[in-house]
Scaffold this active site. Structure first.
Site: not given
Length: 169
Positions: A11-15, A34, A134
């Site tokens: 998965g990919r997130g904002g950071m 991560k 969150d």
């Protein structure tokens, strides 16, 4: 240092990105790695992002609850920051909801809500309390055995009496 071999992105997130990897020294045991990507920009913001990532590692490494993901390592390599966690095979609630195409029945949601309340109580009972800020379907995972796991502590904070963080919640 060749301790881990990356297999694929999870998965990919904002950071950054989370990868499926194996621990070479332990016979290929699967873990999630991560990676925090530091883009060019304001040095103060970059330092703040690193501090936030390091805080996440410290928070998680000192917790022991069956509905949290165990953290096993934190390291820096080539100006990139890495957090190593247990790999949880399963789907997030968001993925389950999207695959289902309609809301879940109360009978299925109620036990998940009870478990979330238990794990949040555990976090709030720490000294100082940990505030998970969150909570959303994409940060709740159901593993292949049906156990709920709270994931992604990227914006969790220690709660301090009278602080803006405490007041916010």
């Amino acid at each position: 240092s060749e301790r881990y071999t990356i297999s694929e992105p999870l998965g990919r997130g904002g950071m950054g990105c989370v990868y499926l990897a194996s621990m070479n020294a332990l016979g290929g045991k699967q873990v999630a790695v991560k990676e925090m990507e530091l883009v060019q920009g304001d040095p103060v913001e970059i330092q703040g992002a690193f501090k936030q990532f390091q805080t996440e590692a410290t928070l998680l490494a000192n917790l022991d609850h069956p509905n949290l993901v165990a953290v096993t390592d934190f390291f820096v390599e080539r100006d990139r920051y890495y957090l190593v966690m247990a790999y949880i095979a399963g789907q997030t609630l968001m993925q389950k909801l999207e695959a289902r195409g309609k809301p879940f029945e109360w009978a299925q949601v109620k036990p998940w809500g009870e478990v979330l309340c238990e794990v949040l109580h555990y976090l709030h009972s720490q000294t100082p309390p940990i505030l998970f800020r969150d909570l959303k379907p994409s940060n709740v995972m159901i593993d292949d055995r049906g156990q709920l796991r709270l994931i992604d502590f990227g914006i969790a904070r220690h709660g301090e009496a009278g602080s803006k963080t405490s007041t916010f919640l």
